[in-house]
Write a protein that holds these residues in place. Structure first.
Motif, PDB file in Angstrom:
ATOM      1  N   SER A   1      42.706  50.865  38.701  1.00 21.44           N
ATOM      2  CA  SER A   1      41.646  51.710  38.294  1.00 21.44           C
ATOM      3  C   SER A   1      40.773  52.233  39.416  1.00 21.44           C
ATOM      4  O   SER A   1      39.933  53.241  39.421  1.00 21.44           O
ATOM      5  CB  SER A   1      40.919  51.459  36.948  1.00 21.44           C
ATOM      6  OG  SER A   1      39.753  50.499  37.266  1.00 21.44           O
ATOM      7  N   LEU A   2      40.534  51.231  40.238  1.00 25.51           N
ATOM      8  CA  LEU A   2      39.515  51.692  41.376  1.00 25.51           C
ATOM      9  C   LEU A   2      40.325  52.078  42.857  1.00 25.51           C
ATOM     10  O   LEU A   2      39.664  52.058  43.667  1.00 25.51           O
ATOM     11  CB  LEU A   2      38.636  50.290  41.905  1.00 25.51           C
ATOM     12  CG  LEU A   2      37.817  49.873  40.646  1.00 25.51           C
ATOM     13  CD1 LEU A   2      37.182  48.503  40.889  1.00 25.51           C
ATOM     14  CD2 LEU A   2      36.715  50.709  40.354  1.00 25.51           C
TER      15      LEU A   2
ATOM     16  N   VAL B   1      44.964  45.498  36.349  1.00 25.90           N
ATOM     17  CA  VAL B   1      44.252  46.803  35.717  1.00 25.90           C
ATOM     18  C   VAL B   1      43.312  47.315  36.192  1.00 25.90           C
ATOM     19  O   VAL B   1      42.952  48.288  36.638  1.00 25.90           O
ATOM     20  CB  VAL B   1      44.120  46.406  34.272  1.00 25.90           C
ATOM     21  CG1 VAL B   1      43.476  47.518  33.340  1.00 25.90           C
ATOM     22  CG2 VAL B   1      45.446  46.258  33.471  1.00 25.90           C
ATOM     23  N   ILE B   2      42.243  46.277  36.678  1.00 24.31           N
ATOM     24  CA  ILE B   2      40.803  46.997  37.198  1.00 24.31           C
ATOM     25  C   ILE B   2      41.089  47.381  38.576  1.00 24.31           C
ATOM     26  O   ILE B   2      40.562  48.564  39.187  1.00 24.31           O
ATOM     27  CB  ILE B   2      39.912  45.615  37.162  1.00 24.31           C
ATOM     28  CG1 ILE B   2      39.562  45.232  35.925  1.00 24.31           C
ATOM     29  CG2 ILE B   2      38.616  46.038  38.033  1.00 24.31           C
ATOM     30  CD1 ILE B   2      38.913  43.815  35.721  1.00 24.31           C
TER      31      ILE B   2
ATOM     32  N   PHE C   1      46.443  39.663  35.366  1.00 20.32           N
ATOM     33  CA  PHE C   1      47.012  40.908  34.792  1.00 20.32           C
ATOM     34  C   PHE C   1      45.600  41.754  34.655  1.00 20.32           C
ATOM     35  O   PHE C   1      45.624  42.951  34.912  1.00 20.32           O
ATOM     36  CB  PHE C   1      47.436  40.500  33.476  1.00 20.32           C
ATOM     37  CG  PHE C   1      47.765  41.897  32.472  1.00 20.32           C
ATOM     38  CD1 PHE C   1      49.019  42.581  32.645  1.00 20.32           C
ATOM     39  CD2 PHE C   1      46.753  42.482  31.522  1.00 20.32           C
ATOM     40  CE1 PHE C   1      49.339  43.892  32.186  1.00 20.32           C
ATOM     41  CE2 PHE C   1      47.222  43.607  30.946  1.00 20.32           C
ATOM     42  CZ  PHE C   1      48.572  44.182  31.313  1.00 20.32           C
ATOM     43  N   LYS C   2      44.497  41.243  34.099  1.00 22.85           N
ATOM     44  CA  LYS C   2      43.132  42.129  33.844  1.00 22.85           C
ATOM     45  C   LYS C   2      42.930  42.591  35.457  1.00 22.85           C
ATOM     46  O   LYS C   2      42.393  43.663  35.619  1.00 22.85           O
ATOM     47  CB  LYS C   2      42.239  41.327  33.484  1.00 22.85           C
ATOM     48  CG  LYS C   2      42.558  41.035  31.871  1.00 22.85           C
ATOM     49  CD  LYS C   2      41.477  40.298  31.195  1.00 22.85           C
ATOM     50  CE  LYS C   2      41.730  40.292  29.607  1.00 22.85           C
ATOM     51  NZ  LYS C   2      40.344  39.434  29.066  1.00 22.85           N
TER      52      LYS C   2
ATOM     53  N   ARG D   1      46.791  35.563  32.724  1.00 28.06           N
ATOM     54  CA  ARG D   1      45.827  36.576  31.989  1.00 28.06           C
ATOM     55  C   ARG D   1      44.782  37.270  32.897  1.00 28.06           C
ATOM     56  O   ARG D   1      44.531  38.475  32.755  1.00 28.06           O
ATOM     57  CB  ARG D   1      45.222  36.086  30.900  1.00 28.06           C
ATOM     58  CG  ARG D   1      44.432  36.963  29.547  1.00 28.06           C
ATOM     59  CD  ARG D   1      44.604  36.504  28.310  1.00 28.06           C
ATOM     60  NE  ARG D   1      44.276  37.601  27.246  1.00 28.06           N
ATOM     61  CZ  ARG D   1      44.931  38.353  27.075  1.00 28.06           C
ATOM     62  NH1 ARG D   1      46.169  38.083  27.063  1.00 28.06           N
ATOM     63  NH2 ARG D   1      44.523  39.255  26.207  1.00 28.06           N
TER      64      ARG D   1
ATOM     65  N   TYR E   1      53.931  40.833  28.457  1.00 26.86           N
ATOM     66  CA  TYR E   1      53.056  41.591  29.119  1.00 26.86           C
ATOM     67  C   TYR E   1      53.352  43.188  29.180  1.00 26.86           C
ATOM     68  O   TYR E   1      52.762  43.960  29.948  1.00 26.86           O
ATOM     69  CB  TYR E   1      52.588  40.863  30.523  1.00 26.86           C
ATOM     70  CG  TYR E   1      51.338  40.057  30.422  1.00 26.86           C
ATOM     71  CD1 TYR E   1      49.998  40.677  30.060  1.00 26.86           C
ATOM     72  CD2 TYR E   1      51.530  38.827  30.155  1.00 26.86           C
ATOM     73  CE1 TYR E   1      49.010  39.521  29.780  1.00 26.86           C
ATOM     74  CE2 TYR E   1      50.542  37.875  29.914  1.00 26.86           C
ATOM     75  CZ  TYR E   1      49.427  38.323  29.882  1.00 26.86           C
ATOM     76  OH  TYR E   1      48.630  37.259  29.660  1.00 26.86           O
TER      77      TYR E   1
ATOM     78  N   ASP F   1      42.495  35.121  24.903  1.00 24.73           N
ATOM     79  CA  ASP F   1      40.959  35.598  25.497  1.00 24.73           C
ATOM     80  C   ASP F   1      39.893  34.477  24.972  1.00 24.73           C
ATOM     81  O   ASP F   1      39.103  34.220  25.912  1.00 24.73           O
ATOM     82  CB  ASP F   1      40.554  36.895  24.862  1.00 24.73           C
ATOM     83  CG  ASP F   1      41.076  38.059  25.891  1.00 24.73           C
ATOM     84  OD1 ASP F   1      41.831  37.593  26.907  1.00 24.73           O
ATOM     85  OD2 ASP F   1      40.625  39.195  25.678  1.00 24.73           O
ATOM     86  N   ARG F   2      39.936  34.115  23.825  1.00 28.17           N
ATOM     87  CA  ARG F   2      39.166  33.275  23.374  1.00 28.17           C
ATOM     88  C   ARG F   2      39.273  31.977  24.087  1.00 28.17           C
ATOM     89  O   ARG F   2      38.266  31.273  24.708  1.00 28.17           O
ATOM     90  CB  ARG F   2      39.280  32.871  21.883  1.00 28.17           C
ATOM     91  CG  ARG F   2      38.345  32.011  21.243  1.00 28.17           C
ATOM     92  CD  ARG F   2      38.630  31.781  19.734  1.00 28.17           C
ATOM     93  NE  ARG F   2      38.327  30.289  18.966  1.00 28.17           N
ATOM     94  CZ  ARG F   2      36.986  30.225  19.038  1.00 28.17           C
ATOM     95  NH1 ARG F   2      36.256  31.033  19.298  1.00 28.17           N
ATOM     96  NH2 ARG F   2      36.860  29.036  18.669  1.00 28.17           N
TER      97      ARG F   2
ATOM     98  N   MET G   1      53.424  44.925  38.822  1.00 25.07           N
ATOM     99  CA  MET G   1      52.401  45.430  38.996  1.00 25.07           C
ATOM    100  C   MET G   1      51.753  45.526  40.461  1.00 25.07           C
ATOM    101  O   MET G   1      50.731  46.040  40.778  1.00 25.07           O
ATOM    102  CB  MET G   1      51.123  44.927  38.117  1.00 25.07           C
ATOM    103  CG  MET G   1      51.521  44.853  36.629  1.00 25.07           C
ATOM    104  SD  MET G   1      50.270  44.175  35.505  1.00 25.07           S
ATOM    105  CE  MET G   1      49.215  45.528  35.347  1.00 25.07           C
TER     106      MET G   1
ATOM    107  N   LEU H   1      34.990  45.218  42.037  1.00 26.36           N
ATOM    108  CA  LEU H   1      34.035  46.190  42.312  1.00 26.36           C
ATOM    109  C   LEU H   1      33.343  46.223  43.811  1.00 26.36           C
ATOM    110  O   LEU H   1      33.461  46.872  44.520  1.00 26.36           O
ATOM    111  CB  LEU H   1      33.119  46.414  41.178  1.00 26.36           C
ATOM    112  CG  LEU H   1      32.478  47.751  41.284  1.00 26.36           C
ATOM    113  CD1 LEU H   1      33.138  48.993  41.353  1.00 26.36           C
ATOM    114  CD2 LEU H   1      31.227  47.726  40.141  1.00 26.36           C
TER     115      LEU H   1
END
Lengths: 339, 339
Positions: free
Chosen positions: A271-272, A267-268, A263-264, A260, A117, A77-78, A297, A240
């Motif tokens: 959720s939408l 997930v987003i 993957f995110k 990465r 993951y 992430d960093r 996924m 979004l």
């Protein structure tokens, strides 16, 4: 960490045409990150549509590497934040470094990327096989050749594209989806999608240019076929807004910034309530296999360019009659050079 | 995998009162998952507000374990889906199993949980210290005792709560936030928040009951202090609806389903522009430390119950004068039993 950059040339079996260009071969950048005895592989497939060239990619990869070479490669992430801040305009370079880091750390952990993951490996999962834009006789020839595949994606977005769609559907009885690659106007899209609807396609991909947000919203109200946003969605920040005009998004590693970020995005998007498609550019088995690791996924896979190429220097996932399998248990990406 | 279940009793230093109840001690369930020589620790802190009791938790943990005992513990998404489908009404049991699995697999990989998620360990990161509801003299006494802390969270949602807020603010000059625990009506909230605004709080947490969605939306238009949703947001499915009436969400591992769900909730909340707070229930160092591993993703930490307890049987993260540090490099959660 040490960096090595190479260039590979990928030659298409047939010239590959979409709404805005034709490709006979493509040069991609291979990124190798080494730490001790272990080397991670990454790949950049530059796309001029996003203002990328191989020269800018090489420059950005070198710049990015210098910023992260003393970081702990596990702090993904960093590292992503550092790269995103500094190479924001060259996401394809972030992707190449991110994939090489994933290959490197998962080899260190002796585990496959999918397992890192928390995912299962895909096993004989359906992928679409792509038919590029061509003359009608050639489209018919390609469709007959592709009869063995259960699922085709047909590139549209040209003058005679309704003839193309008909030519394919007259010769193919499996699942289908269409991709206009931002090639239509609003009126054209409404008219053409109503014609295509009778073939009951899984979806229509990116009917209008991404800048035509208002038109995309109007279109959504006029059509019943699901719309997948591709050029409209680069990274997680675009999901979004796209949920207002699309039913799903096409995630491509080369576009979004790597494993990465992909993957995110999954997930987003989930959720939408959005469907997830994994797509590809002109890519060797490195990039295609990296995406396939997250394949469980996805609702739709379109990971076939390594099969459209005649000289892929790497081997990774297994493509068999329109289905993809990740070989379980192999550390990292599980991609190796063909000797 | 093998399962062992234990009960621990946590005694509060001072009786802990919020808008709907008072706690002097609490029994939590400890879940131990063993695979070979390695054991992973998890914890369930049942909350009757969500219909959970220790009896239902033990039953659900046993049921869940039987469903996953032959699964690969690394397939966290598949396991989460199995547990979510079958123990949907007892999320706290899913949490306990999920945390034990994370501790187990990260011990196997010889890496800390934060590192497995590609994150940095938090280092001396500010957490709020909580002042429960009490008589005004006791509130003043507690506030004076808490003067060493830079950041207080004050529980409201009772008749004389504006007196409590004043008593704290007369004796404390640091950062502050307030938590009504769903204890107000709309009119009450509008009035009280306008009084609290003059203390410039970081935020107000869950002013109204979660069922009062319409009122929450009206409230948002009437107040300028940021609102954090707690009881309104259980898991990732509640984030998008909450984004219409809140500026941020309070993620609690015991509430949402564990580390993996919390990580996904952070990704989704950030993509919607929401602030992220990590909270806790009555918890030992197991649950609190598990949340602290994801601490670098949070904007606000409220991870202090292990400090409000006088007989925590475990030690994990380091709480020092209102700040939390995760000891870097220790495999798994890094939580051990106090001898």
């Amino acid at each position: 960490m040490k960096l090595k950059i190479e260039t590979i040339r990928l030659d298409y079996i047939n010239p590959f045409r979409i709404s805005r260009n034709v490709t006979t071969s493509k040069e991609n950048i291979i990124v190798k990150l080494s730490d001790g005895n272990i080397t991670g592989l990454g790949e950049a497939s530059a796309d001029s549509f996003y203002g990328e060239t191989n020269a800018t990619v090489v420059q950005a990869v070198k710049k990015g590497f210098n910023l992260i070479k003393n970081e702990d490669p596990f702090e993904l992430d960093r590292i992503y934040d550092i790269l995103n801040k500094n190479l924001g305009s060259c996401r394809v370079a972030i992707t190449a470094l991110d994939i090489a880091l994933h290959d490197l750390i998962c080899k260190k952990l002796k585990m496959p990327v999918y397992k890192y993951y928390g995912l299962e490996p895909i096993k004989s999962k359906l992928t679409s096989f792509t038919i590029g834009i061509d003359t009608i006789p050639k489209i018919i020839e390609k469709t007959l050749e592709a009869k063995k595949y259960p699922y085709l994606k047909v590139k549209l977005g040209c003058k005679n594209d309704m003839d193309i769609a008909k030519a394919v559907m007259d010769n193919f009885k499996g699942k289908i989806c269409f991709d206009a690659n931002a090639g239509w106007t609003l009126n054209e899209a409404v008219k053409k999608i109503s014609i295509l609807a009778k073939y009951k396609p899984e979806f229509i991909e990116q009917p209008l240019p991404p800048v035509k947000v208002k038109d995309l919203k109007i279109l959504k109200k006029h059509v019943r076929v699901p719309i997948i946003a591709d050029e409209s969605v680069v990274d997680r920040n675009d999901i979004l807004p796209a949920s207002e005009f699309a039913d799903g998004i096409n995630i491509k590693l080369a576009k979004c910034g790597g494993i990465r970020e992909a993957f995110k995005m999954c997930v987003i998007a989930k959720s939408l309530g959005l469907k997830i498609m994994f797509g590809c550019r002109t890519e060797s088995s490195i990039l295609v296999t990296a995406a396939a690791h997250l394949g469980s996924m996805a609702d739709y896979l379109d990971l076939d360019t390594n099969v459209l190429i005649k000289n892929d220097p790497y081997k990774g996932d297994v493509f068999d009659n329109g289905r993809i399998t990740i070989i379980p248990g192999v550390p990292g990406l599980g991609v190796s050079k063909i000797k």
